[in-house]
Design a protein around this motif. Structure first.
Motif, PDB file in Angstrom:
ATOM      1  N   LEU A  90       0.889  -1.635   0.255  1.00 32.21           N
ATOM      2  CA  LEU A  90      -0.017   0.404  -0.128  1.00 32.21           C
ATOM      3  C   LEU A  90       0.728   1.070   0.240  1.00 32.21           C
ATOM      4  O   LEU A  90       2.299   1.066   0.447  1.00 32.21           O
ATOM      5  CB  LEU A  90      -1.069   0.114   1.093  1.00 32.21           C
ATOM      6  N   LEU A  91       0.714   2.087  -0.638  1.00 29.37           N
ATOM      7  CA  LEU A  91       1.038   3.662  -0.586  1.00 29.37           C
ATOM      8  C   LEU A  91       0.839   3.777   1.140  1.00 29.37           C
ATOM      9  O   LEU A  91      -0.475   4.613   0.873  1.00 29.37           O
ATOM     10  CB  LEU A  91       0.221   4.924  -1.639  1.00 29.37           C
ATOM     11  N   VAL A  96      -6.432   4.050   3.808  1.00 31.06           N
ATOM     12  CA  VAL A  96      -7.505   3.017   2.573  1.00 31.06           C
ATOM     13  C   VAL A  96      -8.236   3.217   1.374  1.00 31.06           C
ATOM     14  O   VAL A  96      -8.146   2.505   0.661  1.00 31.06           O
ATOM     15  CB  VAL A  96      -7.801   2.323   3.857  1.00 31.06           C
ATOM     16  N   TYR A  97      -9.729   4.115   1.604  1.00 32.93           N
ATOM     17  CA  TYR A  97     -10.146   4.814   0.411  1.00 32.93           C
ATOM     18  C   TYR A  97      -9.115   5.086  -1.114  1.00 32.93           C
ATOM     19  O   TYR A  97      -9.610   4.287  -2.150  1.00 32.93           O
ATOM     20  CB  TYR A  97     -11.216   5.208   0.900  1.00 32.93           C
ATOM     21  N   GLN A  98      -8.655   5.669  -0.842  1.00 32.67           N
ATOM     22  CA  GLN A  98      -7.331   6.441  -1.172  1.00 32.67           C
ATOM     23  C   GLN A  98      -6.907   5.108  -2.388  1.00 32.67           C
ATOM     24  O   GLN A  98      -6.028   5.392  -3.530  1.00 32.67           O
ATOM     25  CB  GLN A  98      -6.659   7.325  -1.647  1.00 32.67           C
ATOM     26  N   ASN A  99      -6.195   3.962  -1.499  1.00 32.07           N
ATOM     27  CA  ASN A  99      -5.600   3.157  -2.034  1.00 32.07           C
ATOM     28  C   ASN A  99      -5.840   2.110  -2.941  1.00 32.07           C
ATOM     29  O   ASN A  99      -5.290   2.132  -4.067  1.00 32.07           O
ATOM     30  CB  ASN A  99      -4.747   2.287  -0.939  1.00 32.07           C
ATOM     31  N   LEU A 102      -7.105   4.717  -6.962  1.00 31.53           N
ATOM     32  CA  LEU A 102      -6.165   4.926  -7.444  1.00 31.53           C
ATOM     33  C   LEU A 102      -6.261   3.385  -8.640  1.00 31.53           C
ATOM     34  O   LEU A 102      -5.893   4.306  -9.644  1.00 31.53           O
ATOM     35  CB  LEU A 102      -4.894   4.404  -6.455  1.00 31.53           C
ATOM     36  N   ALA A 103      -6.272   2.625  -8.048  1.00 35.73           N
ATOM     37  CA  ALA A 103      -6.478   1.421  -9.048  1.00 35.73           C
ATOM     38  C   ALA A 103      -7.715   1.555  -9.863  1.00 35.73           C
ATOM     39  O   ALA A 103      -7.981   1.234 -10.720  1.00 35.73           O
ATOM     40  CB  ALA A 103      -6.388  -0.093  -8.494  1.00 35.73           C
ATOM     41  N   VAL A 104      -9.091   1.446  -8.624  1.00 40.57           N
ATOM     42  CA  VAL A 104     -10.135   1.502  -9.115  1.00 40.57           C
ATOM     43  C   VAL A 104      -9.950   2.842 -10.987  1.00 40.57           C
ATOM     44  O   VAL A 104     -10.667   2.884 -11.598  1.00 40.57           O
ATOM     45  CB  VAL A 104     -11.714   2.086  -8.457  1.00 40.57           C
ATOM     46  N   HIS A 135     -11.021   6.886   5.808  1.00 39.14           N
ATOM     47  CA  HIS A 135      -9.817   7.432   5.776  1.00 39.14           C
ATOM     48  C   HIS A 135      -8.349   7.058   7.102  1.00 39.14           C
ATOM     49  O   HIS A 135      -8.139   7.777   7.399  1.00 39.14           O
ATOM     50  CB  HIS A 135     -10.763   8.504   6.494  1.00 39.14           C
ATOM     51  N   ARG A 136      -8.503   5.649   7.478  1.00 36.31           N
ATOM     52  CA  ARG A 136      -6.913   6.172   7.890  1.00 36.31           C
ATOM     53  C   ARG A 136      -5.918   5.456   7.571  1.00 36.31           C
ATOM     54  O   ARG A 136      -6.226   5.033   6.043  1.00 36.31           O
ATOM     55  CB  ARG A 136      -7.564   4.591   9.378  1.00 36.31           C
TER      56      ARG A 136
END
Length: 281
Positions: A90-91, A96-99, A102-104, A135-136
């Motif tokens: 993970l970046l 969590v959501y943003q990781n 990014l792929a989606v 958001h963690r």
């Protein structure tokens, strides 16, 4: 390639060359996988399991032979094959959501609307029970939770083949068991085609439709393929006393033990051949 193969590995050889040193890693790997099948690769360290997975992922190009997924030759990485590493990858600066986002976004921008992409991200995070931690940052969640996010990110790409490289290897026993159950549930729900590397015999028998047992390197190849004919869904507690489960477990252990017996004399011989050189030095 058989008519009903969804993923076909045909005549794959892999040799790494550095200067004058030639290292033959894989020899004549042939494997046909049906759509929706769960395949495990197992073998001793250095037998080329990860090399096979990386060739299927398109991260490595085979020295000979090739891979076909759903009728198309694999020449490079692509969203039709999603890879989950032992390390969650993970970046760390993204939530969590943003990781997953990014792929989606990379996969579905121009295909799904922004609202549809958001719903799809939430759906996949809920599927791995991570909807509460959107958001963690990765530093704020446990190792098992990070792996859940990694699996959600891979599933959110809707891959034709899900590739798992020892995804539970770094986790404690309880977390590993829980995530194995989650993967079984998701695979039953989505009917994904899955190829997984593992060193864990019980994990291989519990999760797989077939277990591909690799011989030792160099020039490793497929030694045996074991069909695991256990009904799904599978309950690990019920299977612990199941005669068929224990038979499959014994078959894999016997194969690995036999290969280890062949390695040890070779290792002793290699050490002995170096001993005179050490004395003369």
């Amino acid at each position: 390639m058989s008519d009903n193969a969804y993923l076909s590995i045909s005549g794959v050889d892999m040799t790494f060359t550095k200067g004058r040193t030639v290292n033959p890693v894989l020899r004549h790997i042939n494997l046909d996988v049906k759509r929706g099948e769960f395949i495990s690769l197992i073998g001793h360290s250095g037998c080329g399991k990860s090399t096979v997975l990386n060739i299927v992922a398109g991260l490595l190009k085979a020295s000979a032979g090739g891979v076909i997924v759903d009728g198309r030759e694999v020449n490079e990485p692509g969203p039709d094959r999603a890879l989950v590493f032992q390390n969650h990858s993970l970046l760390p600066w993204l939530t969590v959501y943003q990781n997953v986002e990014l792929a989606v976004d990379k996969t579905f921008r121009g295909v799904k609307t922004k609202a549809e992409r958001k719903d799809w991200i939430l759906h996949n995070l809920e599927m791995v029970s991570m909807g509460h931690a959107l958001h963690r940052l990765p530093s704020e969640i446990s190792g098992g939770m990070k792996q859940r996010v990694g699996i959600a990110r891979a599933l959110a790409m809707e891959p034709k083949v899900l590739l798992l490289d020892e995804p539970f290897g770094a986790l404690d026993a309880l977390t590993r068991a829980h995530l194995q159950d989650e993967v079984m549930r998701i695979q039953t729900e989505l009917h994904n085609t899955v190829m997984m590397i593992t060193h864990d015999v019980d994990e291989a028998v519990l999760l797989s439709d077939r277990i591909v047992m690799m011989t030792n390197g160099p020039s490793a190849t497929i030694g045996e393929i074991l069909d695991v004919e256990l009904e799904r869904p599978r309950d690990r507690l019920a299977l612990s006393d199941d005669a068929r489960y224990n038979h499959y477990r014994h078959e894999v252990l016997s194969f690995l033990h036999e290969k280890q017996r062949k390695v040890e004399p070779m290792a002793r011989s290699a050490r002995a051949s170096k001993a005179p050189e050490a004395l003369s030095a």
